[in-house]
Design a protein around this motif. Structure first.
Motif, PDB file in Angstrom:
ATOM      1  N   ASP A 183       0.829  -1.204   0.000  1.00  0.00           N
ATOM      2  CA  ASP A 183       0.000   0.000   0.000  1.00  0.00           C
ATOM      3  C   ASP A 183       0.864   1.255   0.000  1.00  0.00           C
ATOM      4  O   ASP A 183       0.537   2.252  -0.652  1.00  0.00           O
ATOM      5  N   ALA A 186       2.215   1.815  -3.472  1.00  0.00           N
ATOM      6  CA  ALA A 186       1.136   2.284  -4.342  1.00  0.00           C
ATOM      7  C   ALA A 186       0.837   3.757  -4.091  1.00  0.00           C
ATOM      8  O   ALA A 186       0.599   4.528  -5.032  1.00  0.00           O
ATOM      9  N   MET A 233      -2.983  -4.067  -1.246  1.00  0.00           N
ATOM     10  CA  MET A 233      -2.165  -4.430  -2.392  1.00  0.00           C
ATOM     11  C   MET A 233      -0.849  -5.017  -1.898  1.00  0.00           C
ATOM     12  O   MET A 233      -0.203  -4.446  -1.009  1.00  0.00           O
ATOM     13  N   THR A 234      -0.480  -6.146  -2.434  1.00  0.00           N
ATOM     14  CA  THR A 234       0.784  -6.763  -2.036  1.00  0.00           C
ATOM     15  C   THR A 234       1.955  -6.026  -2.685  1.00  0.00           C
ATOM     16  O   THR A 234       1.781  -5.229  -3.614  1.00  0.00           O
ATOM     17  N   GLN A 237       2.108  -6.852  -6.351  1.00  0.00           N
ATOM     18  CA  GLN A 237       1.101  -6.140  -7.136  1.00  0.00           C
ATOM     19  C   GLN A 237       1.490  -4.674  -7.333  1.00  0.00           C
ATOM     20  O   GLN A 237       1.315  -4.103  -8.413  1.00  0.00           O
ATOM     21  N   ALA A 238       2.035  -4.064  -6.276  1.00  0.00           N
ATOM     22  CA  ALA A 238       2.470  -2.670  -6.392  1.00  0.00           C
ATOM     23  C   ALA A 238       3.643  -2.557  -7.361  1.00  0.00           C
ATOM     24  O   ALA A 238       3.737  -1.597  -8.136  1.00  0.00           O
ATOM     25  N   SER A 537      -7.216   3.137  -3.678  1.00  0.00           N
ATOM     26  CA  SER A 537      -8.238   2.670  -4.612  1.00  0.00           C
ATOM     27  C   SER A 537      -9.420   3.601  -4.694  1.00  0.00           C
ATOM     28  O   SER A 537     -10.239   3.486  -5.592  1.00  0.00           O
ATOM     29  N   GLN A 543      -6.221  -1.849  -8.442  1.00  0.00           N
ATOM     30  CA  GLN A 543      -6.014  -2.469  -7.153  1.00  0.00           C
ATOM     31  C   GLN A 543      -5.185  -3.741  -7.272  1.00  0.00           C
ATOM     32  O   GLN A 543      -5.356  -4.688  -6.531  1.00  0.00           O
ATOM     33  N   GLY A 544      -4.309  -3.754  -8.237  1.00  0.00           N
ATOM     34  CA  GLY A 544      -3.465  -4.934  -8.414  1.00  0.00           C
ATOM     35  C   GLY A 544      -4.096  -5.891  -9.389  1.00  0.00           C
ATOM     36  O   GLY A 544      -5.287  -6.209  -9.315  1.00  0.00           O
TER      37      GLY A 544
END
Length: 658
Positions: A183, A186, A233-234, A237-238, A537, A543-544
């Motif tokens: 997060d 992101a 978000m992992t 993913q970020a 988000s 959001q990934g």
């Protein structure tokens, strides 16, 4: 500007007129008496030809006079204040710091590294975002390195435990859990202008969303990657989001091998995530840390972008040069019509040279290595922005939030006041200085782009005059440091008071506010308000993976007997009271409304020469040399024309008695 040339040109023209009007004995010596000439001059055909000749000479004299005036003005290098957006080639770097408990022993050292990086960059914009369970932006992207160093020193004081600095971390604990790395990354990615809420850019795409130029963007992220909680978000993913947006991530890990070197350990995962974006991974104690990151960032390609608006005194010789060229051509044509006798080579060589010089001047030849002087609207401008949840009410234009209108107006005002110093103060429950006074309008645009309303869950009622004390302090400080510089205040809000009591007086000391306006947003019909949960988000961003954004949730009406979505309504009466207390006009702002009339009421200053070294590189203009040469060559033509007009004395006709 060479305005001193104009009196010199006037003297030269006066001397030429005197020479032309004085008696020319040489001309009389060449004349021969003719018997009975009066019979010839009395003929109607002769009189008609004489009138035509006088008209042609008058036309030549007029063209010559216009030529002298226009070339003198052009040679004086006329200038005007114009607004430009100089092209810049630079990069954006967001410093991203994990402020969780596991980093507490290393954060001060990390800030020292960040400060070292800031000293090494030249021309790049840098910003700072810190995060734990939620993220806050300490300062937006800016090339004001002195301001960045001040903020980094404040961060170091906070991490060193200096008394009075604990508030630095306020806002980083609004989420659930701790050290939410994905997060945090992101949030740092969304700190780049133009990326928040946009779909990711495909590889090789030239623009973000079709309007914002692709730029070299990097994140320098310091974290031990020790996760404690459930992020939205992992990290992977970020990192994928960063890759899709062409953002390079450079990771700094103070706990490089604290958990081992296996592929599943935090350090190895952080390395893999950073390298997947095209970035790199460093241990905090690595000797290659600072030079390695600087070298890697500087290897990324710079992209030409339009920089901050600047007011400059630019040369505007187009009109006088055009008039001079036209009058020069007319003069040559008239003299050609008058002089049917065999041409005198010297005279026509001079006339041809005049036209060629004017043609060369009109082409504006130049040499590299020049500069243009910057101008400044000698003002300190304070934007006081309401960021309470009601400012996202969807009644601006075609269902847009009110904050969209605020952003547009701040940028429009800044565009009209190039060279002024700007400050941004936001308020909800409390007031904060988001940007100190600065001429960096790129920083202003950045901070304006990332202004967000208060997290809805933390809204406990607010006062529309909550910024009064902070504004008064900043106005007083500006007066003390620059007493001769007028101070404008633009208050941007909807006037909705939600604290349950009457607002305090929005009053500042006499003489602190020289102008400005209270700008009101919203409608009497009101608008619904989307909730702000403080998560990335909310803006509709990715959001990934391919997970779509959640359906927006609106603030509910919790009054007794009411239900459904709450509506926020503008309170223009309260806004007019604030305007009266500040001594500025009130203006309701609607979508598409121009800012020109409002600015005129706000008493903006007139741009003048900057006292500071604000010059910009430009070509060295040479047109004025050619214009001056044409002026000098036109002086003999003026003398000759005046002599011919003087020589055409009235001719007596038969029966006149003379």
């Amino acid at each position: 500007m060479f305005w001193w040339l104009l009196p010199l040109a006037a003297v030269a023209a006066g001397v030429a007129a005197w020479v032309g009007l004085r008696r020319n004995r040489g001309a009389n010596a060449r004349r021969r008496p003719v018997a009975h000439a009066d019979r010839l001059t009395a003929l109607p055909a002769y009189q008609a030809a004489l009138r035509r000749h006088r008209r042609w000479l008058a036309a030549a004299g007029t063209a010559c006079a216009v030529l002298l005036v226009s070339t003198a003005v052009a040679a004086a290098r006329p200038a005007d204040v114009t607004t430009i957006r100089p092209e810049q080639h630079n990069r954006d770097i967001m410093l991203c710091l994990d402020a969780s408990g596991s980093m507490s022993s290393a954060d001060a050292a990390v800030v020292d590294v960040f400060a070292g990086l800031a000293k090494k960059f030249d021309g790049e914009r840098i910003g700072l975002t810190i995060f734990d369970s939620s993220a806050i932006q300490v300062f937006p992207l800016t090339d004001d390195y002195a301001y960045a160093q001040e903020q980094l020193q404040d961060a170091k004081d906070a991490f060193d435990g200096k008394p009075g600095s604990s508030g630095f971390l306020d806002g980083t604990w609004n989420g659930r859990g701790s050290s939410l790395i994905g997060d945090g990354l992101a949030s740092c990615l969304n700190s780049f202008p133009g990326l928040t809420g946009r779909p990711p850019r495909a590889a090789g795409e030239a623009t973000d969303g079709g309007s914002i130029p692709a730029r070299s963007r990097s994140v320098v992220m310091a974290t031990d990657n020790f996760l404690s909680g459930e992020p939205i978000m992992t990290l992977d993913q970020a990192a994928q989001m960063a890759k899709e947006r062409s953002v390079h991530v450079y990771a700094l890990n103070p706990g490089d091998l604290d958990y081992g070197s296996g592929p599943g350990q935090p350090g190895a995962q952080l390395r893999a995530a950073a390298e997947s974006t095209g970035g790199a991974y460093y241990a905090l104690d690595s000797p290659d840390l600072v030079p390695g990151i600087v070298a890697a960032v500087e290897q990324t390609e710079t992209t030409a972008i339009q920089g901050a608006p600047r007011a400059v005194f630019s040369e505007v010789p187009g009109l006088p040069l055009g008039v001079a060229l036209l009058s020069g051509v007319v003069l040559c044509a008239v003299l050609w019509r008058l002089q049917r006798t065999p041409l005198r080579r010297r005279a026509w060589l001079r006339r041809a040279t005049i036209v060629l010089l004017l043609l060369a001047a009109a082409l504006r030849p130049s040499l590299p290595g020049g500069s243009v002087q910057a101008a400044t609207a000698d003002l300190n401008v304070f934007f006081v922005v309401d960021t309470t949840p009601s400012m996202v009410a969807e009644d601006y234009g075609n269902g847009a939030p009110r904050l969209e209108g605020v952003r547009k107006d701040i940028k429009a005002i800044a565009e009209e006041l190039p060279g002024a110093r700007f400050s941004v103060i936001t308020f909800d429950t409390t007031a904060h200085v988001r940007m100190p006074l600065s001429t960096d309008t790129l920083a202003l645009e950045t901070i304006t782009d990332v202004i967000e309303p208060q997290v809805t869950a933390y809204a406990r009622g607010s006062s529309i005059t909550a910024a009064n004390q902070v504004l008064s302090e900043r106005l007083a400080a500006a007066r003390d440091s620059q007493p001769d510089r007028p101070r404008l205040v633009y208050y941007l809000g909807d006037g909705e008071q939600t604290s349950g009591k009457e607002p305090a007086t929005m009053k500042v000391d006499d003489g602190l506010v020289a102008g400005g306006a209270v700008l009101g947003y919203g409608t009497s019909g009101g608008g619904r308000m989307k909730k702000n949960t403080g998560q990335p988000s909310d803006g509709g961003g990715t959001q990934g993976g391919n997970v779509p954004p959640a359906r927006p949730d609106y603030v509910q009406d919790t009054r007794p007997g009411s239900s459904g979505d709450a509506l926020s309504v503008i309170d223009e009466g309260r806004l007019r009271n604030i305007a009266s207390q500040l001594g500025v006009p009130y203006v309701h702002r609607a979508a598409g409304a121009p800012v020109a009339d409002m600015l005129q009421q706000a008493h903006p200053g007139k741009p003048e020469h900057s006292d500071q070294d604000g010059s910009l590189s430009a070509a060295r203009e040479l047109y004025w040399i050619f214009a001056a040469g044409a002026f000098l060559l036109a002086l003999p033509e003026a003398v000759g024309t005046i002599r011919q007009l003087r020589g055409l004395r009235p001719t007596p006709v038969k029966g006149s008695g003379r």
